[in-house]
Design a protein around this motif. Structure first.
Motif, PDB file in Angstrom:
ATOM      1  N   GLU A   1      31.969  23.000  99.091  1.00 17.09           N
ATOM      2  CA  GLU A   1      33.340  22.506  99.148  1.00 17.09           C
ATOM      3  C   GLU A   1      33.702  22.182 100.593  1.00 17.09           C
ATOM      4  O   GLU A   1      33.408  22.940 101.513  1.00 17.09           O
TER       5      GLU A   1
ATOM      6  N   TRP B   1      32.211  17.995  90.268  1.00 19.44           N
ATOM      7  CA  TRP B   1      32.862  19.081  90.999  1.00 19.44           C
ATOM      8  C   TRP B   1      32.781  20.414  90.241  1.00 19.44           C
ATOM      9  O   TRP B   1      32.865  21.465  90.859  1.00 19.44           O
TER      10      TRP B   1
ATOM     11  N   HIS C   1      41.147  15.000  94.719  1.00 20.28           N
ATOM     12  CA  HIS C   1      40.143  14.757  95.747  1.00 20.28           C
ATOM     13  C   HIS C   1      40.542  13.553  96.607  1.00 20.28           C
ATOM     14  O   HIS C   1      41.028  12.554  96.102  1.00 20.28           O
TER      15      HIS C   1
ATOM     16  N   ARG D   1      35.934  13.152 100.172  1.00 24.59           N
ATOM     17  CA  ARG D   1      35.910  14.561 100.521  1.00 24.59           C
ATOM     18  C   ARG D   1      35.578  15.371  99.263  1.00 24.59           C
ATOM     19  O   ARG D   1      36.252  15.236  98.241  1.00 24.59           O
ATOM     20  N   LEU D   2      34.528  16.175  99.347  1.00 24.20           N
ATOM     21  CA  LEU D   2      34.033  16.892  98.164  1.00 24.20           C
ATOM     22  C   LEU D   2      34.652  18.294  98.032  1.00 24.20           C
ATOM     23  O   LEU D   2      35.188  18.830  98.987  1.00 24.20           O
TER      24      LEU D   2
END
Length: 408
Positions: free
Chosen positions: A342, A289, A195, A407-408
């Motif tokens: 996402e 996540w 990530h 940032r996911l």
């Protein structure tokens, strides 16, 4: 029955020259005596930088009025303490006859006006003009009396300049030490798997000291991390030391707590025994996540921003509680959970990024949301720089800023 006091009328009626300036040395107001004796209208003062209104006499190579006045005002901002200046010669250009400079001698005092958070929100600048008094004393002392007094004044002014320079150097050394301490306690974040993440720490540009902002990222079991930002009230080495203690405590708590609320509860209990930790704000988010969820809890801190892939922005404000130490007794803190798609981006920050004096916080949040939407296709590293470029005022930030972009 208590009388209703019109403080604006009181301010305008104050005998003597009194002005109010923001910490960036821009005039916020000036009373009638100040306007009259300085030969400037309120419209010529308010909203303008002090030394744009009153530049130094270009015909006097020994003039040091700007340097000494600026040093005094910045000391007030940095220390939140009153600063009495020595006698000062500061000539003023005649507003009716540009290029004609009139000799003036002043006795200034600068005092802080504090906001609810204990930080300086205004500088009260009170000035007594003693030009005529010096001339009268010079006349009583004989034909050369005025020149003797002026020579004494310049000697004292040079001595004050040397003292101010030593103080400036001492403050600069303290700032270097505090920044080094802060950098040591705010290392680059450890990798968060595949990530992308970016962090920034931006010291205030108008203060001689650093503050107590911090960030932290901690690995959790599975494909999860904890991310946090916080803000200690105050400036300088003391605030930096408190910041280091709280950051370490919260980082440890996140690794063993079953959620961000419990982590902040542990931090709050610890903060009760740390001098200077009162009213600290912090926000913590656990990013999972595997399940595409964010659990979060806030102790009086501005809400994290969740930038969705379509460009819309949601502020995570459903689990906000008072700052650390604000309650006399321990009460469980709230926690909320939200899903994410996402490609979304999570942004945590301290209040220096969005808050501006004399501006509602919603305006700053809207400005942040607009910037996020505009730069939504950039990488976290680029987005972090773009946010600072978009949101910081042209004159520089008056408060420290900690920023985390993930940032996911």
């Amino acid at each position: 029955m208590n009388p209703q006091i019109d403080y604006e009328a009181v301010f305008q009626a104050l005998p003597g020259m009194v002005a109010l300036l923001a910490p960036d040395l821009v005039y916020a107001d000036a009373n009638e005596d100040f306007q009259r004796l300085a030969g400037r209208t309120r419209e010529q003062l308010v909203g303008r930088y002090i030394f744009d209104v009153f530049p130094e006499n270009p015909n006097d190579p020994a003039a040091a009025g700007i340097q000494e006045t600026q040093a005094s005002m910045l000391r007030v901002v940095a220390t939140a303490e009153r600063d009495t200046m020595a006698l000062l010669r500061y000539d003023i250009e005649d507003p009716e006859r540009p290029g004609l400079w009139q000799e003036h001698y002043w006795s200034p005092v600068n005092a802080p006006v504090l906001g609810p958070d204990g930080q300086v929100v205004l500088i009260l600048h009170r000035v007594e003009e003693i030009t005529e008094l010096l001339r009268a004393r010079g006349g009583q002392a004989g034909g050369d009396g005025a020149q003797v007094l002026e020579a004494e004044l310049y000697t004292r002014s040079r001595e004050l300049q040397e003292v101010n320079e030593r103080l400036r150097q001492a403050h600069a050394r303290e700032r270097e030490v505090a920044l080094a301490l802060q950098e040591a306690m705010l290392p680059a974040p450890s990798p968060v798997g595949h990530h992308q993440a970016a962090v920034r720490y931006q010291p205030a540009t108008t203060s001689l000291n650093v503050c107590g902002d911090w960030y932290d990222l901690a690995d959790l079991p599975g494909d999860s991390i904890a991310v946090a930002v916080g803000d200690v009230v105050g400036h300088g080495l003391t605030a930096a030391g408190v910041m280091g203690q709280l950051r370490s405590a919260l980082s440890a708590a996140c690794r063993v707590a079953d959620g961000p609320a419990r982590a902040l509860e542990a931090l709050g209990l610890y903060a009760r025994f740390v001098t200077g930790a009162e009213s600290t704000t912090a926000v913590t988010a656990f990013i999972d996540w595997d399940h595409h969820t964010i659990a979060y809890s806030s102790a009086g801190h501005p809400p994290p921003a969740l930038l969705h892939p379509d460009g819309t922005v949601t502020f995570l404000d459903q689990a906000t509680d008072p700052p650390l130490g604000a309650r006399p007794e321990h009460i469980p803190r709230p926690q909320a959970r939200t899903p994410f798609a996402e490609g979304a981006t999570l942004v945590l920050y301290t209040d220096g990024l969005i808050e501006r004096r004399h501006e509602d916080i919603d305006t700053g949040l809207a400005r942040l949301a607009d910037s996020l939407t505009h730069h939504r296709h950039t990488s976290p590293e680029t987005l972090a720089d773009d946010l600072l470029a978009d949101l910081l005022p042209p004159t520089g930030n008056t408060d420290d800023i900690a920023l985390v972009v993930i940032r996911l």
